[in-house]
Write a protein that holds these residues in place. Structure first.
Motif, PDB file in Angstrom:
ATOM      1  N   LEU A   9      80.869  53.892  43.035  1.00 26.44           N
ATOM      2  CA  LEU A   9      79.964  54.787  43.752  1.00 26.44           C
ATOM      3  C   LEU A   9      79.095  53.952  44.670  1.00 26.44           C
ATOM      4  CD1 LEU A   9      78.658  57.157  40.914  1.00 26.44           C
ATOM      5  CD2 LEU A   9      80.424  57.646  42.590  1.00 26.44           C
ATOM      6  N   ASP A  11      75.559  54.392  47.507  1.00 28.62           N
ATOM      7  CA  ASP A  11      74.504  55.253  48.032  1.00 28.62           C
ATOM      8  C   ASP A  11      73.874  54.563  49.231  1.00 28.62           C
ATOM      9  OD1 ASP A  11      72.298  53.531  47.189  1.00 28.62           O
ATOM     10  OD2 ASP A  11      72.622  54.293  45.157  1.00 28.62           O
ATOM     11  N   SER A  14      69.184  54.387  47.748  1.00 28.53           N
ATOM     12  CA  SER A  14      68.304  55.092  46.809  1.00 28.53           C
ATOM     13  C   SER A  14      68.374  54.539  45.391  1.00 28.53           C
ATOM     14  CB  SER A  14      68.669  56.584  46.772  1.00 28.53           C
ATOM     15  OG  SER A  14      69.952  56.750  46.189  1.00 28.53           O
ATOM     16  N   ARG A  16      70.645  55.565  43.295  1.00 27.64           N
ATOM     17  CA  ARG A  16      71.285  56.589  42.457  1.00 27.64           C
ATOM     18  C   ARG A  16      72.661  56.164  41.967  1.00 27.64           C
ATOM     19  NH1 ARG A  16      71.888  62.330  44.065  1.00 27.64           N
ATOM     20  NH2 ARG A  16      72.094  62.569  41.836  1.00 27.64           N
ATOM     21  N   ALA A  17      73.408  55.436  42.791  1.00 31.10           N
ATOM     22  CA  ALA A  17      74.756  55.018  42.381  1.00 31.10           C
ATOM     23  C   ALA A  17      74.685  54.172  41.113  1.00 31.10           C
ATOM     24  CB  ALA A  17      75.445  54.252  43.502  1.00 31.10           C
ATOM     25  N   VAL A  48      78.101  63.129  51.957  1.00 33.36           N
ATOM     26  CA  VAL A  48      76.818  62.788  52.572  1.00 33.36           C
ATOM     27  C   VAL A  48      76.499  63.810  53.656  1.00 33.36           C
ATOM     28  CG1 VAL A  48      77.092  60.310  52.113  1.00 33.36           C
ATOM     29  CG2 VAL A  48      77.913  61.252  54.275  1.00 33.36           C
TER      30      VAL A  48
END
Length: 198
Positions: A9, A11, A14, A16-17, A48
């Motif tokens: 993943l 990002d 942020s 978040r991944a 996205v």
């Protein structure tokens, strides 16, 4: 999904991944550039906002990855055409996620039209009622701005399946926008401030 493994993943910074991969055995967090260049990856899914897609499609195409891009593709028709030409030039497989082609009712209608079971349609009327953006406390996102809105969020699905059902290309479009929620909380700012948009 059988035969599919989520391997990585990314990002936009942020973090978040890194937090999400903890719940996916074997997955790692990468930067978008590292993800596009990773030889062990076969497919990249770009989920996205439209304004963030172009550089990521370019990276993935340069990395010769198969690309599944969330709709709408790009911020306008010229950018969508540019990205389409790019993936053709790089000879990579790419698709936009128009999921309504797989809706059982729409898929059945497509079959009936293809078989000639309902004659030749002269007109399609679509009435799509949704309350998806009706809550005024929902935070502002690209779906509420001038480069998003109802046409980019929902309308592109209708345009796609109308062309698919009819076998004809849409050449003109007219519409009317009514802004029901003139102001929304902006992410990270709090409910006191809002952002106007369509």
């Amino acid at each position: 999904m059988p035969g599919v493994t989520v391997a990585a993943l990314a990002d936009g910074g942020s973090g978040r991944a890194a937090s999400l991969v903890q719940a996916i055995p074997g997955a790692v967090a990468m930067s978008p550039r590292a993800l596009a260049c990773a030889e062990e990856l076969d497919i990249i899914v770009l989920a996205v906002p439209p304004q963030a897609q172009a550089p990521l499609v370019r990276l993935a195409a340069d990395g010769r990855k198969t690309i599944l891009c969330e709709k709408p593709l790009g911020t306008d028709a010229s950018q969508a055409a540019e990205l389409s030409a790019l993936v053709s030039d790089r000879q990579v497989t790419a698709a936009v996620d128009f999921l309504y082609r797989y809706d059982p009712g729409i898929a059945t209608l497509h079959e009936l039209l293809a078989e000639g079971a309902v004659g030749r349609p002269l007109r399609f009327d679509v009435a799509w009622l949704t309350s998806g953006g009706a809550r005024s406390d929902r935070q502002w996102s690209w779906r509420h701005g001038a480069d998003g809105g109802i046409v980019a969020d929902f309308g592109v699905h209708v345009l796609d399946y109308l062309e698919w059902l009819s076998g004809a290309q849409i050449t003109a479009l007219s519409g009317r926008v009514i802004t029901r929620v003139p102001s929304r909380p902006y992410p990270g700012v709090g409910a006191a401030r809002g952002h106007s948009g369509r």
